[in-house]
Design an enzyme around this catalytic site. Structure first.
Site, mmCIF file in Angstrom:
data_model
loop_
_atom_site.group_PDB
_atom_site.id
_atom_site.type_symbol
_atom_site.label_atom_id
_atom_site.label_comp_id
_atom_site.label_asym_id
_atom_site.label_seq_id
_atom_site.Cartn_x
_atom_site.Cartn_y
_atom_site.Cartn_z
ATOM 1 N N HIS A 126 -34.002 92.617 125.460
ATOM 2 C CA HIS A 126 -34.287 93.332 124.211
ATOM 3 C C HIS A 126 -35.686 93.073 123.689
ATOM 4 O O HIS A 126 -35.964 93.333 122.521
ATOM 5 C CB HIS A 126 -33.238 92.956 123.152
ATOM 6 C CG HIS A 126 -31.853 93.402 123.529
ATOM 7 N ND1 HIS A 126 -30.711 92.855 122.993
ATOM 8 C CD2 HIS A 126 -31.440 94.323 124.412
ATOM 9 C CE1 HIS A 126 -29.645 93.444 123.525
ATOM 10 N NE2 HIS A 126 -30.067 94.335 124.392
ATOM 11 N N SER A 198 -21.376 88.129 121.312
ATOM 12 C CA SER A 198 -20.104 88.783 120.952
ATOM 13 C C SER A 198 -19.658 89.715 122.066
ATOM 14 O O SER A 198 -18.510 90.136 122.122
ATOM 15 C CB SER A 198 -20.283 89.572 119.651
ATOM 16 O OG SER A 198 -21.369 90.483 119.787
HETATM 17 P P1 OAD Z 1 -23.892 88.688 117.700
HETATM 18 O O1 OAD Z 1 -24.321 88.341 116.321
HETATM 19 O O2 OAD Z 1 -23.239 90.001 117.997
HETATM 20 O O3 OAD Z 1 -22.861 87.576 118.224
HETATM 21 C C1 OAD Z 1 -23.209 86.228 118.075
HETATM 22 C C2 OAD Z 1 -22.195 85.445 118.876
HETATM 23 O O4 OAD Z 1 -22.561 84.082 118.793
HETATM 24 C C3 OAD Z 1 -20.775 85.564 118.319
HETATM 25 O O5 OAD Z 1 -19.863 85.749 119.382
HETATM 26 C C4 OAD Z 1 -20.550 84.211 117.654
HETATM 27 O O6 OAD Z 1 -19.185 83.798 117.728
HETATM 28 C C5 OAD Z 1 -21.409 83.334 118.526
HETATM 29 N N1 OAD Z 1 -21.849 82.095 117.884
HETATM 30 C C6 OAD Z 1 -22.010 81.837 116.565
HETATM 31 N N2 OAD Z 1 -22.423 80.560 116.399
HETATM 32 C C7 OAD Z 1 -22.541 80.024 117.659
HETATM 33 C C8 OAD Z 1 -22.931 78.768 118.166
HETATM 34 N N3 OAD Z 1 -23.278 77.768 117.340
HETATM 35 N N4 OAD Z 1 -22.923 78.559 119.501
HETATM 36 C C9 OAD Z 1 -22.546 79.563 120.344
HETATM 37 N N5 OAD Z 1 -22.177 80.799 119.926
HETATM 38 C C10 OAD Z 1 -22.175 81.003 118.594
HETATM 39 O O7 OAD Z 1 -25.169 88.481 118.630
HETATM 40 P P2 OAD Z 1 -25.354 89.037 120.087
HETATM 41 O O8 OAD Z 1 -24.069 89.012 120.849
HETATM 42 O O9 OAD Z 1 -26.507 88.326 120.675
HETATM 43 O O10 OAD Z 1 -29.364 94.023 120.081
HETATM 44 O O11 OAD Z 1 -25.771 90.561 119.809
HETATM 45 C C11 OAD Z 1 -26.205 91.297 120.912
HETATM 46 C C12 OAD Z 1 -27.147 92.337 120.405
HETATM 47 O O12 OAD Z 1 -26.598 92.995 119.257
HETATM 48 C C13 OAD Z 1 -28.471 91.799 119.912
HETATM 49 O O13 OAD Z 1 -29.347 91.477 120.951
HETATM 50 C C14 OAD Z 1 -28.962 93.008 119.142
HETATM 51 C C15 OAD Z 1 -27.696 93.405 118.431
HETATM 52 O O14 OAD Z 1 -27.563 94.796 118.361
HETATM 53 C C16 OAD Z 1 -30.561 94.656 119.818
HETATM 54 O O15 OAD Z 1 -31.274 94.313 118.892
HETATM 55 C C17 OAD Z 1 -30.875 95.776 120.744
#
Ligand code: OAD
Length: 264
Positions: A126, A198
């Site tokens: 990204h 997520s």
């Molecule tokens: P999310 O905010 O969707 O998900 C964050 C994940 O991290 C969740 O599953 C939480 O349970 C987990 N989490 C929270 N605290 C944590 C910790 N201390 N250790 C490990 N995990 C933890 O973020 P992403 O999955 O990265 O795209 O989102 C993917 C994409 O959605 C991003 O890159 C962005 C957004 O749309 C773009 O900007 C194109």
């Protein structure tokens, strides 16, 4: 805290991958940077930006309708990321990379913390909040040019179009070469480690399925179940990445040292 029996099985899977000189592919999301103080996408926006949704700001339409506001939002995020430090999860991934000759780190994050921690092979699906380009023709624009510019957003020195962050906005294509390398790595993975995502945003979220179909073992680290857990994950290690990843990495190192010792 992760189930210790599952942790043992995950370490065994890493050992087998290491002994077979297999390919370790890691997919990270915003959760890996949580303990660096960077909110995830699912966390609510705070402070000045509390009334805005990331989905509305991180779009071409959002930028075109209010370029100064979107530029300021990225300025705010870049400054807060710059003040953050890589956390033990980032450092554990650097240690894992040193143990596996065939290692690929695929990240959805734009915060540059994997590189600041010392990770070498990083595929940024990204983009990166510290890279800039022009809105119309993608001319790369250096950070120091921005420092001298009064305008917000600044203008491209080549074509005078607005400058934007070199990140993927909602609805935009991912960088094709990076995505191809990520798909190739997943399709040839012996083991995939998913940390802090997520698993709802594609095409990143389809990489674990691709690895699974190629026969990879899949380990996930997350305090909560993700959209991926029920479908592709073999070993779910519940807990924060900054605690679980170092535990996994040091347990593997102990196993490898013991193995070395037994070979005399
Ligand atoms: P999310 O905010 O969707 O998900 C964050 C994940 O991290 C969740 O599953 C939480 O349970 C987990 N989490 C929270 N605290 C944590 C910790 N201390 N250790 C490990 N995990 C933890 O973020 P992403 O999955 O990265 O795209 O989102 C993917 C994409 O959605 C991003 O890159 C962005 C957004 O749309 C773009 O900007 C194109």
């Amino acid at each position: 805290m992760p189930d210790l029996a599952i942790l043992d099985k995950a370490v065994e899977a890493l050992m087998q991958c290491h002994q077979a000189q297999g390919s370790l592919v890691v997919l990270t999301g915003a959760g890996v940077s949580k303990e660096s103080g960077i909110p995830t996408f699912r966390d609510a926006q705070t402070g000045l930006w509390a009334n805005y949704k990331a989905e509305d700001l991180a779009t071409r339409e959002g930028f075109l309708s209010n370029p100064a506001m979107v530029w300021d939002w990225y300025d705010f995020r870049r400054n807060s990321v710059w003040q953050a430090e890589p956390n033990p999860a980032h450092h554990a991934l650097v240690d894992l990379e040193s143990l596996f000759p065939a290692f690929t780190l695929i990240t959805q994050n734009i915060d540059n913390l994997h590189q600041r921690a010392g990770s070498q092979c990083v595929l940024e699906l990204h983009g990166n909040i510290f890279r800039y380009k022009c809105l119309e023709r993608n001319h790369p624009v250096s950070l120091d040019l921005l420092a001298d510019s009064e305008a917000s957003p600044p203008h491209c020195p080549v074509c005078n179009a607005w400058v934007r962050p070199d990140v993927v906005w909602f609805g935009e294509m991912l960088p094709p070469k990076v995505l191809d390398r990520a798909f190739d790595a997943a399709a040839h993975a012996t083991l995939m480690l998913i940390v802090g995502t997520s698993g709802v945003v594609h095409p990143a979220a389809s990489l674990p399925q691709l690895a699974k179909e190629a026969g990879a073992t899949v380990i996930e680290i997350n305090p909560e179940l993700s959209a991926l857990t029920p479908f592709v994950v073999d070993y779910f290690l519940q807990g924060p990445a900054a605690m679980v990843l170092p535990e996994l990495q040091s347990a593997l190192t102990r196993r490898l040292v013991a193995l070395e010792g037994s070979h005399g």
